[in-house]
Structure formats: structure tokens, C-alpha cells
Design a protein around this motif. Structure first.
Motif, PDB file in Angstrom:
ATOM      1  N   ALA A 169      15.164  -1.481 -18.496  1.00  0.00           N
ATOM      2  CA  ALA A 169      15.163  -0.856 -19.822  1.00  0.00           C
ATOM      3  C   ALA A 169      16.355   0.071 -19.974  1.00  0.00           C
ATOM      4  O   ALA A 169      16.955   0.170 -21.062  1.00  0.00           O
ATOM      5  CB  ALA A 169      13.860  -0.095 -20.039  1.00  0.00           C
TER       6      ALA A 169
ATOM      7  N   GLY B 139       8.609  -3.609 -25.232  1.00  0.00           N
ATOM      8  CA  GLY B 139       9.036  -4.462 -26.331  1.00  0.00           C
ATOM      9  C   GLY B 139       9.929  -5.614 -25.944  1.00  0.00           C
ATOM     10  O   GLY B 139      10.512  -6.273 -26.816  1.00  0.00           O
ATOM     11  N   PHE B 140      10.052  -5.920 -24.654  1.00  0.00           N
ATOM     12  CA  PHE B 140      10.885  -7.040 -24.207  1.00  0.00           C
ATOM     13  C   PHE B 140      10.102  -8.359 -24.267  1.00  0.00           C
ATOM     14  O   PHE B 140       8.884  -8.377 -24.047  1.00  0.00           O
ATOM     15  CB  PHE B 140      11.376  -6.806 -22.775  1.00  0.00           C
ATOM     16  CG  PHE B 140      12.425  -5.747 -22.649  1.00  0.00           C
ATOM     17  CD1 PHE B 140      13.770  -6.071 -22.737  1.00  0.00           C
ATOM     18  CD2 PHE B 140      12.071  -4.416 -22.448  1.00  0.00           C
ATOM     19  CE1 PHE B 140      14.745  -5.091 -22.612  1.00  0.00           C
ATOM     20  CE2 PHE B 140      13.034  -3.431 -22.331  1.00  0.00           C
ATOM     21  CZ  PHE B 140      14.374  -3.762 -22.420  1.00  0.00           C
ATOM     22  N   LYS B 141      10.808  -9.415 -24.520  1.00  0.00           N
ATOM     23  CA  LYS B 141      10.228 -10.751 -24.452  1.00  0.00           C
ATOM     24  C   LYS B 141      10.290 -11.201 -22.991  1.00  0.00           C
ATOM     25  O   LYS B 141      11.369 -11.383 -22.436  1.00  0.00           O
ATOM     26  CB  LYS B 141      11.014 -11.713 -25.333  1.00  0.00           C
ATOM     27  CG  LYS B 141      11.076 -11.296 -26.797  1.00  0.00           C
ATOM     28  CD  LYS B 141      12.042 -12.177 -27.584  1.00  0.00           C
ATOM     29  CE  LYS B 141      12.184 -11.678 -29.018  1.00  0.00           C
ATOM     30  NZ  LYS B 141      13.206 -12.454 -29.775  1.00  0.00           N
TER      31      LYS B 141
ATOM     32  N   SER C  20       8.359   6.235 -19.050  1.00  0.00           N
ATOM     33  CA  SER C  20       9.323   5.149 -18.879  1.00  0.00           C
ATOM     34  C   SER C  20       9.380   4.649 -17.442  1.00  0.00           C
ATOM     35  O   SER C  20       9.671   3.480 -17.203  1.00  0.00           O
ATOM     36  CB  SER C  20      10.716   5.607 -19.318  1.00  0.00           C
ATOM     37  OG  SER C  20      11.182   6.661 -18.489  1.00  0.00           O
TER      38      SER C  20
ATOM     39  N   SER D 288      22.754  -1.643 -25.640  1.00  0.00           N
ATOM     40  CA  SER D 288      22.467  -1.542 -27.072  1.00  0.00           C
ATOM     41  C   SER D 288      23.288  -0.443 -27.732  1.00  0.00           C
ATOM     42  O   SER D 288      23.552  -0.492 -28.927  1.00  0.00           O
ATOM     43  CB  SER D 288      20.973  -1.287 -27.299  1.00  0.00           C
ATOM     44  OG  SER D 288      20.619   0.012 -26.869  1.00  0.00           O
TER      45      SER D 288
ATOM     46  N   SER E   6      10.725  -6.885 -29.861  1.00  0.00           N
ATOM     47  CA  SER E   6      11.985  -6.667 -30.574  1.00  0.00           C
ATOM     48  C   SER E   6      13.193  -6.591 -29.656  1.00  0.00           C
ATOM     49  O   SER E   6      14.320  -6.549 -30.132  1.00  0.00           O
ATOM     50  CB  SER E   6      11.895  -5.369 -31.386  1.00  0.00           C
ATOM     51  OG  SER E   6      11.620  -4.263 -30.528  1.00  0.00           O
ATOM     52  N   LYS E   7      12.973  -6.571 -28.347  1.00  0.00           N
ATOM     53  CA  LYS E   7      14.079  -6.408 -27.412  1.00  0.00           C
ATOM     54  C   LYS E   7      14.414  -7.740 -26.743  1.00  0.00           C
ATOM     55  O   LYS E   7      13.655  -8.706 -26.846  1.00  0.00           O
ATOM     56  CB  LYS E   7      13.737  -5.330 -26.381  1.00  0.00           C
ATOM     57  CG  LYS E   7      13.572  -3.948 -27.024  1.00  0.00           C
ATOM     58  CD  LYS E   7      13.375  -2.864 -25.982  1.00  0.00           C
ATOM     59  CE  LYS E   7      13.258  -1.496 -26.652  1.00  0.00           C
ATOM     60  NZ  LYS E   7      13.071  -0.401 -25.675  1.00  0.00           N
ATOM     61  N   PRO E   8      15.544  -7.804 -26.041  1.00  0.00           N
ATOM     62  CA  PRO E   8      16.023  -9.088 -25.498  1.00  0.00           C
ATOM     63  C   PRO E   8      15.036  -9.742 -24.536  1.00  0.00           C
ATOM     64  O   PRO E   8      14.104  -9.118 -24.027  1.00  0.00           O
ATOM     65  CB  PRO E   8      17.325  -8.693 -24.774  1.00  0.00           C
ATOM     66  CG  PRO E   8      17.747  -7.414 -25.404  1.00  0.00           C
ATOM     67  CD  PRO E   8      16.498  -6.700 -25.781  1.00  0.00           C
TER      68      PRO E   8
ATOM     69  N   ALA F 182      19.452  -2.075 -20.586  1.00  0.00           N
ATOM     70  CA  ALA F 182      19.379  -2.653 -21.930  1.00  0.00           C
ATOM     71  C   ALA F 182      19.721  -1.605 -22.978  1.00  0.00           C
ATOM     72  O   ALA F 182      20.400  -1.890 -23.977  1.00  0.00           O
ATOM     73  CB  ALA F 182      17.987  -3.225 -22.184  1.00  0.00           C
ATOM     74  N   ASP F 183      19.254  -0.389 -22.752  1.00  0.00           N
ATOM     75  CA  ASP F 183      19.548   0.689 -23.687  1.00  0.00           C
ATOM     76  C   ASP F 183      21.033   1.016 -23.694  1.00  0.00           C
ATOM     77  O   ASP F 183      21.625   1.263 -24.749  1.00  0.00           O
ATOM     78  CB  ASP F 183      18.730   1.922 -23.317  1.00  0.00           C
ATOM     79  CG  ASP F 183      18.932   3.069 -24.300  1.00  0.00           C
ATOM     80  OD1 ASP F 183      18.641   2.864 -25.496  1.00  0.00           O
ATOM     81  OD2 ASP F 183      19.368   4.153 -23.869  1.00  0.00           O
TER      82      ASP F 183
ATOM     83  N   ASP G 270      18.527 -12.225 -21.213  1.00  0.00           N
ATOM     84  CA  ASP G 270      19.474 -11.113 -21.153  1.00  0.00           C
ATOM     85  C   ASP G 270      19.561 -10.563 -19.734  1.00  0.00           C
ATOM     86  O   ASP G 270      20.627 -10.155 -19.280  1.00  0.00           O
ATOM     87  CB  ASP G 270      19.026 -10.016 -22.123  1.00  0.00           C
ATOM     88  CG  ASP G 270      20.059  -8.917 -22.270  1.00  0.00           C
ATOM     89  OD1 ASP G 270      21.154  -9.206 -22.787  1.00  0.00           O
ATOM     90  OD2 ASP G 270      19.784  -7.780 -21.856  1.00  0.00           O
TER      91      ASP G 270
END
Length: 916
Positions: A680, A266-268, A221, A687, A242-244, A683-684, A481
Motif C-alpha cells: 500500500a 481497496g485493492f483488487k 495500516s 499514485s 478502486s485501487k490497482p 502504491a501510494d 500492478d
């Protein structure tokens, strides 16, 4: 010479770094290789009792250091790893007990780096305390981990903050570091592979798989393994994100590193770049002329400064490139074109190094005052003393070394901080300085592949709030985000981007304090190579001190550029004047220098086919070259620039945000990986509907919550109190210990005044006095296990003996509320959930009557010490340099959520000063 230069009268350095400031040493094993030998399989009698480490001086990009200072650490002769048998579980020696000779220009005062031990002494474990024996030689793997930025046998500040272990210390930490080092070494064997967790499960015992999970997840990570552009790594980027959405401002190395990592998470990702190209200050231009003569010229970042652990060297390996070592040979030429006498060259260089050494010792004597003095003023003062004792050529040669130093820092010596100009030295990447054949643009191209980059999007406004971000470029608004700002420090200084709301004053002040210097180049493509082919650099002297940096150094790129390419550097004051010099005048001047060197040798200098002159100072996308520590600034300012703002919505990366590796390409790249992990993480948290706010502005509310919980502590004795989750009766379960310091204003003022008179470190005691004068009570904390707190309660002799036990026996560090980090937040959250909501109190919670208070004298005597961790594990002792808790940056404001000045904290802060 009848009257030798008085520069040589300066005595050699006898200055020593205090043991507690022993920086992470750089390991040089083979100057031509970045691999590490297996000493168990290939024992070397010369290495049997000693490990030798070279500590480089401040980056000498132009000229390699001829005799780098080094020190040798004795190994434990009883350690099995030093014998010819292979029954070794680790390696040992006490780094804290070894006096380390400081290299020239090496002594750093003020904010010392956190001490990183080179070794750990293991006790003989019983059957229940098993040290993992992995099928690799642990000493070799520890050195590989060291090259990746980890202490060989303990945890980094970031690992502690990430909560890789529930309780720091003990046999679990030993095994965690062995597993972590093994994973890093496994990936370094083949950086084009994807290292999976399954590769290790077969030979790591089942009951240690939790440690494997923790180490592996942390390394992946945070971008220490499985990063880059190898096909097997690129395959891990998901097709559907799949993430913001995340917006990255700037497509330099920091932005590209973060973008690729976030995409794999997996972030855009959308990258906004103002230029028509990616790379930022890394720019490789193709130069070409007739007869198919062409070359790749690096007009920006060019030299990979150190290859041991350098992530860009790893990316180059993934691309199949072999780096070209910049050869040490660097002849210098006088005004008349004649070579400088080698004996004079060595003599003046040694004198120059001794002046740097005297400047280092001077700043130690000056203390905090040195923050307001420039390196140039100190060197000039020493130089003036002996000005009449040297001839003109020696002075010209001395000025060349000054120009080379200004090149290394991209700043005028008169602007560099005497106290902290070389604060990053302890973290210098070991290994050779290298060129990448074909130019660093190859790295940029590979990193930009398949990344969504929108070019010619000049960002002028960034709005951020708890709901997300808006980034405005021209008349377009991009929403996301989170946003990552990677623009150069020069852009932030100019205020080219408006932040709404305004950035915190703390960050604005840091931006103002840090320096941002300038380096320019003249790239020339010739019809053929007319210069020596056995060297990569040569220099030229001038008799005008104000022009000492003008074309003072030439790089030969013919071996790597694909054609006969020479690049002349312009540094210091000359770099600024160069911005307004007509290109034709610049080229004419360079050719005059080259003809003066080579035509007396009978070599004709041809006209160049193509030339390019850089103007980085006038470039609106950077306004300069790279950062430096200016007068009034310190390494803290790099950390401040890296701080996240806006409740985890706005992040910052780039070479000016990395305290350890500023002004380097690899520093920018690593900062991008760092912020990808940080983003990340936030964001976690969101979430999971959790909020862990590390921003200084919310420290008051966090401290209020903790004060509320301590209104009814679970245990209280003397000035100590503790809280823990009542349902969890496990003796190893984490708990929070609070220590309360209190003193009457008048008495504490008198004590602090006496201490100030007795100690040379005035700043420390001024801060002690300030804290006690402005608040009646101060609370500091640490994380311990339930059993450790119960053991502490049983210590007899009052608070002073308990404090001694806490520091000397357990080895903890007391910190402010923020210093507890995410691990502390987790414990606080669990206790809060257990107890339910209560009305919060202020941070200066009332202490029950009758509770004794620690005196200022005890604070001075007991808390300034650096302590070792000594943790009991089933009757045996385990020695390690790791401390129990971590701290984030501590401001100079007088708050109760700060660490107490003088209390040892893990991390670099102005309040952590201690005398050698």
C-alpha cells in the motif's frame, strides 16, 4: 547411584546478556490467561518493587520448559505507580542498568536484537510540557503493547521508518507512545469491534490530535488493530475496489492475511494457489470411520506457540473458539515400554540444558568463527567428553532431547548454526502453547472467505518491471500492478519459479544460506481412547541415535479433534528416511511402540480405523516443513528474503521472511500483514508521482543526490555539516547532519591492526580496516532538529567533544544514506525542491580544504557505545532509550552509503557487533 552422571558436573550458567542486548522480554503474568491485571487497582505487595519476566528458551514444541529462566527488574521506588495512589504518569527503571541472567541456550552473539527498553524515566514537565493522562493505567497498557510487539515506552524501527513523528524524542514521543499503547489496549478489550479514531477524540486534548492521527493510522495500516474475520471488521471491505490489481502467489496464512488486508485497503486481489485447497502447510484433514467416529487432524502446522499477542489467537477469539492449553505433563517411556524414572528424567534434562548453555558460551568465545560451526558439532564435542560416564538409558534419554530440539527447528543439529540457531528467541510469543479445537483449518476457512482464489494454478514464471508484473501459471498470464510471492522457502530453493529479471544476487544467496527442514507425522484414528486422558503428549525412547526422531513424540488430539486421534511425530534424520518408508511399515512400527507401552498395563491397543502419513519433503508446493538458520546463515537472511525488488513491484512474505517469528504460523500471518502495508505504501507513492526506492541497487543515485545537496551546506563546523530548508526557520524543523570520517590508509591500517589485537571482536575491526583501506572518506548521517544542530555547533573542544555531545547528550545513531529511511527522503525532497536541480556529484564529494577530520581512534572510543537519548525540553531532562534515526539492512559491501561498522545502528546487522 554410586557414580552420578558427569553431565551434572557442568556448572550452572553464569553468563549474562550485556545490558545493551536486553531483548524485548516476554511477560508472563498469569499462566492461564492472556489478560493483564491493573496493578493500580489491585496492588500486589510482591510486585510493588519488582516486575518479573520470564524469558523462554528455544521453542520446546514437544515438551514445555519446566523451570524457565527469569529476571526481575527493579522499579523506581519513587514512581507513583508503585504506591497505592493512582497519580502515575508512567513507570520507570533503567533497563540498561539491570544485569539480565541469560537463560540456557539464550546468549546470542553476532547480531543482537535492537535493545527495547522496558521503561522510561520522565522528568517533571512544566505547564507547557504536558504528559497525557489517559483514563487507563499506563503500565498495564504498556504491557499489552509489549505483547503486540512494541517496546513499552519507545518507538519501533518500523515506526521511525514510517515517520510517525517529525522529530524523534521529547514530550511528543512520550505522548505518542501513550496514545499508541492506549489504542492497542482498547482494541484488545474487544477484538470483534472496529476501533475508530472518534473513540478517542473526546478525552485526548485537541492539540494532540495530530499524534492521535499518526498513531491510529499507523496501527490500522500495519495491521496491529482492526484485523481478522469479525463481522464488524469484514464490513469494512469495500464492495467496489478502486485501487490497482494485486496478484498473490500462494494461499497460505501469509497470502490470506495479505489478501484480506489489501482488499480492505481497496485493492483488487487475485490469489493463485497450486493446490486444490487453501492453507498451504496448514492442513486439517477430516478422518472418519464406522460408527460415526471422526476427527479433525492437523497434518501441518498444529500448535499455536504462545498466546500473548498471537494474532491467530485473536482470530480464534473472533470466531468464538476457546483455545486448549497443551498440558505440561509429558511422560517418557523406555524401549521396553516402562516409564522413565522421574529422577533420571530431570537429571538428564538438566544436563542437556547445561550442554546447550556451554554451547552458548562457546560461541561467544569463538566469535565469528562460530558461524561456520554447527550446533550438533558443539554438543557432540561436549557429550563425547563424558560418554563413558553415563549408562545406556541415560544416553537414550539424552538422544530424545536431541530429537526434540530437531523437531523445534525442523532440521538436523548437524545443519543448524551454532551462532544463530536460536536468534529468534528474544521475540518468542509469551503465553501457553495451545490447540485450536476443530483444527487450524477453521482459521484458514475463515480467512479465505470471499477472497478471490484460483486453485490449481501452479506459477512457474514471474516477470516484473517498473510498469507492473506478469505472473504465468500454465498457459495463463495474470497481469497486475504488484505481486506478492508467499511460496515456501523450499520452493525458492528448488528454483521452481523463474523470475525475470533474475532476483538480486543478495536475495539468491540468502535463499541458499537459510535452512529448510522437515517434520512428518502419522495420524491415527482409533475406535476409542485407550491412552491417558489427563495428558496431551508422551514420548518414546530408542537405542539407535540415527532413529532418535522416529515416533519420538505422540500428541493426543482427543480433547480437541472430536474423536480418539493420536499423532506420532517424525523429526531429524528419521523424517527424511520416513519419506520413502511404506505407510504400512510406518503404522506397524507405531503400533508396536504403543503396544509396548500399554499392553504391560493390561490395556489392549486396537487397530486404527484410519491412518494418514505425511510426505512434506516430496510435496512439490513446499519441499519441506519450515525454515531454520543453517550453518553459514544468520537472522539477516530472513530480512534479505523479505526485501522488496523491482522498484516496489515484487514483494515477499511467509514464515521464512520474518526474522522475529520464523517457523511459526503466526510469523507467516504477520508477514502477510507487513507486506500488505508495504505494498500500500508503494502504491501510494506511485499514485502521488513520488518514488522512494529502498532497493540496494539504487543506493548510489540516492547518495549522489545527498552529496549534491551537501556541496553547499547551510552550516559547517569541523567534520560536521548540515542542510535544511531555508524557508523553514522553525527551530524544531528537521534537518540532516553529515559527519565526515577520513584517514590516511597507512595510519588507519595501523590503528585498526592495534585495535584488532586489543579486542576479541575481530570482525568489527576487520570491517573498520576494510572501510578505511578502500576509501579515503566515509559519510554518515542523522536527522536532527535545526536547534539541535545549532547547539552542536556551539560545543567547544573540537570534533571529539562534539561527537561525544552527539552520542552521549543527544543520543543519536549515525547511519548510512539508506538508514535515514522515508523520513530522511522526505527532508531531502523538500530541500531539493527548495534549492532546485543541480548537477549531481559522486558519493565521495570533495570536502573543503581546512576541514578537520575525525580520527580512527575517536571512532573506536566514541561510536561503539550505546547512547541514551537525552533531549532538553524547556530546561528539563527526558530520558529514553529511543534513538534518533533508523537504518535499513546494511550489506557487507564497502560503500559510502552504508553505516560505519561499529557505529550504533537501530537494527540487526553484522557490522553492529559490540563486546559485552
Amino acid at each position: 547411584m554410586d557414580s552420578p552422571s558427569e553431565f551434572s558436573s557442568f556448572p550452572p550458567s553464569q553468563t549474562q546478556l550485556p545490558p545493551q542486548q536486553n531483548p524485548n522480554p516476554i511477560v508472563f503474568l498469569d499462566p492461564n490467561s492472556d489478560s493483564f491485571p491493573n496493578w493500580a487497582e489491585n496492588p500486589n505487595p510482591n510486585l510493588q518493587n519488582y516486575l518479573s519476566f520470564t524469558v523462554p528458551k528455544k521453542r520446546r514444541r514437544g515438551r514445555s520448559q519446566r523451570n524457565p529462566a527469569s529476571f526481575r527488574i527493579p522499579l523506581d521506588p519513587n514512581d507513583a505507580s508503585n504506591s497505592n495512589n493512582n497519580n502515575n504518569n508512567g513507570f520507570s527503571s533503567s533497563a540498561a542498568a539491570v544485569p539480565v541472567s541469560a537463560p540456557l541456550s539464550k546468549v546470542v552473539i553476532g547480531n543482537p536484537p535492537p535493545p527495547l527498553s522496558m521503561s522510561m524515566q520522565y522528568s517533571v514537565p512544566d505547564n507547557s510540557d504536558e504528559i497525557i493522562v489517559i483514563n487507563k493505567e499506563p503500565k498495564t497498557e504498556a504491557l499489552i503493547a509489549l505483547s503486540a510487539g512494541f517496546p513499552a515506552d519507545s518507538l519501533t524501527e518500523e515506526e521511525i521508518e514510517a515517520g510517525v513523528l517529525p522529530v524523534i524524542g521529547g514530550i511528543e514521543q512520550v505522548n505518542y507512545t501513550l496514545i499508541r499503547n492506549h489504542i492497542i489496549a482498547k482494541w484488545r478489550e474487544n477484538v470483534s469491534q472496529w476501533v475508530s479514531k472518534e473513540m478517542f477524540v473526546d478525552y485526548i486534548p485537541q492539540h494532540y490530535h495530530a499524534l492521535l492521527d499518526s498513531a491510529y493510522n499507523y496501527l490500522v495500516s500495519h495491521g496491529y488493530i482492526n484485523f481478522g474475520v469479525a463481522p464488524l471488521i469484514k464490513e469494512k471491505i469495500p464492495l467496489e475496489m478502486s485501487k490497482p490489481g494485486v496478484i498473490i502467489i500462494g494461499a497460505g496464512l501469509a497470502g490470506l492475511a495479505a489478501a484480506r488486508q489489501l482488499m480492505r485497503f481497496g485493492f483488487k486481489v487475485t490469489v493463485l494457489e497450486g493446490r486444490k485447497r487453501a492453507g498451504g502447510r496448514v492442513y486439517t484433514k477430516k478422518m472418519e470411520g464406522g460408527n460415526r467416529v471422526c476427527a479433525a487432524a492437523d497434518l501441518g502446522g498444529s500448535v499455536l506457540t504462545g498466546t500473548l499477542g498471537n494474532p491467530l489467537g485473536i482470530v480464534a477469539r473472533q470466531l468464538g473458539d476457546v483455545l486448549h492449553k497443551v498440558r505440561d505433563k509429558c511422560p517418557l517411556y523406555s524401549l521396553d515400554g516402562k516409564p522413565v524414572d522421574p529422577d533420571m528424567d530431570v537429571k538428564v534434562e538438566n544436563a542437556f540444558n547445561r550442554l546447550l548453555d556451554k554451547a552458548s558460551r562457546l560461541r561467544q568465545l569463538m566469535g565469528e568463527v562460530s558461524m561456520d560451526v554447527s550446533l550438533g558439532a558443539a554438543l557432540e564435542t561436549f557429550r563425547q567428553v563424558y560418554k563413558d560416564a553415563v549408562n545406556d538409558e541415560e544416553m537414550n534419554l539424552f538422544n530424545w532431547h536431541l530429537a526434540n530440539l530437531e523437531y523445534a527447528n525442523a532440521g538436523l543439529l548437524s545443519h543448524l548454526s551454532l551462532a544463530f540457531w536460536d536468534q529468534d528467541d528474544p521475540y518468542d510469543m509469551g503465553g501457553d502453547h495451545c490447540f485450536l479445537p476443530g483444527g487450524n483449518g477453521k482459521l484458514v476457512q475463515a480467512l479465505a472467505e470471499n477472497v478471490s482464489i484460483l486453485y490449481e494454478k501452479t506459477v512457474h514464471t514471474v516477470r516484473y518491471s517498473g510498469d507492473g508484473v506478469q505472473v504465468i501459471a500454465g498457459n495463463q498470464v495474470f497481469e497486475g500492478d504488484m505481486a506478492l510471492c508467499t511460496v515456501p522457502l523450499g520452493v525458492l530453493k528448488k528454483g521452481s519459479i523463474k523470475f525475470i529479471p533474475e532476483l538480486p544476487q543478495r536475495k539468491l544467496d540468502g535463499i541458499k544460506r537459510l535452512g529448510f527442514g522437515l517434520l512428518n507425522k502419522v495420524a491415527m484414528l482409533f475406535p476409542h481412547v485407550f491412552w491417558e486422558t489427563d495428558l496431551d503428549t508422551f514420548g518414546h525412547l530408542t537405542d539407535d541415535p540415527s532413529r532418535r526422531g522416529e515416533f519420538f513424540l505422540f500428541y493426543s488430539y482427543a480433547p480437541v479433534a472430536g474423536g480418539p486421534l493420536l499423532i506420532a511425530l517424525v523429526a531429524g534424520e528419521a523424517a527424511h528416511k520416513f519419506e520413502s518408508m511404506p505407510p504400512t511399515d510406518a503404522v506397524t512400527r507405531v503400533l508396536q511402540i504403543l503396544k509396548g507401552i500399554y499392553e504391560p498395563k493390561g490395556i489392549s491397543v486396537p487397530e486404527p480405523i484410519q491412518t494418514v502419513c505425511t510426505r512434506w519433503g516430496n510435496d512439490p508446493f513446499c519441499f519441506g516443513s519450515y525454515s531454520n538458520v543453517a550453518v553459514g546463515a544468520s537472522g539477516d537472511d530472513y530480512d534479505i528474503l523479505a526485501e522488496t525488488v523491482g522498484d516496489g513491484r515484487l514483494f515477499f512474505a511467509g514464515e521464512a521472511t520474518t526474522r522475529r517469528y520464523p517457523a511459526t504460523m503466526h510469523g507467516a500471518f504477520l508477514s502477510g500483514l507487513r507486506e500488505a502495508a508495504n505494498m500500500a505504501h508503494y502504491a501510494d507513492i506511485r499514485s502521488r508521482r513520488l518514488k522512494v526506492d529502498r532497493a540496494p541497487s539504487n543506493a548510489y543515485s540516492c547518495a549522489s543526490l545527498l552529496a549534491d545537496l551537501f556541496r553547499e551546506p547551510d552550516i559547517e563546523f569541523g567534520s560536521f555539516s548540515a542542510i535544511f530548508a531555508r524557508k523553514n526557520a522553525d527551530s524544531k524543523s528537521p534537518a540532516i547532519l553529515r559527519v565526515t570520517f577520513s584517514e590516511h590508509r597507512k595510519k588507519s591500517h595501523e590503528v585498526a591492526k592495534q585495535d584488532q589485537q586489543q579486542h576479541s571482536n575481530k570482525l568489527l575491526f576487520q570491517q573498520l580496516q576494510s572501510h578505511f583501506n578502500q576509501q579515503q572518506q566515509l559519510h554518515v548521517y542523522t536527522l536532527l532538529s535545526r536547534q539541535q544542530i545549532l547547539d552542536l555547533r556551539e560545543v567547544r573542544g573540537g570534533d571529539e567533544m562534539r561527537l561525544n555531545y552527539l552520542c552521549e547528550k543527544i543520543g543519536v545513531k549515525l547511519v548510512g544514506r539508506k538508514g535515514l529511511g522515508p523520513s530522511g527522503d522526505s527532508v531531502i525532497a523538500s530541500i531539493k525542491a527548495e534549492r532546485g536541480n543541480r548537477k549531481p556529484l559522486s558519493t565521495s564529494a570533495i570536502i573543503k580544504p581546512g576541514v578537520s577530520k575525525l580520527k580512527a581512534g575517536i571512532i573506536k572510543r566514541k561510536l561503539i557505545r550505546k547512547a541514551k537519548v537525552v533531549k532538553k525540553t524547556h530546561g528539563s531532562l527526558l530520558h529514553t532509550s529511543t534513538n534518533v534515526v533508523n537504518t535499513t539492512k546494511v550489506t557487507e559491501e564497502n560503500r559510502t552509503d552504508q553505516a560505519l561498522p561499529g557505529v550504533p545502528v537501530l537494527g540487526n546487522s553484522q557490522s553492529g557487533l559490540s563486546n559485552p
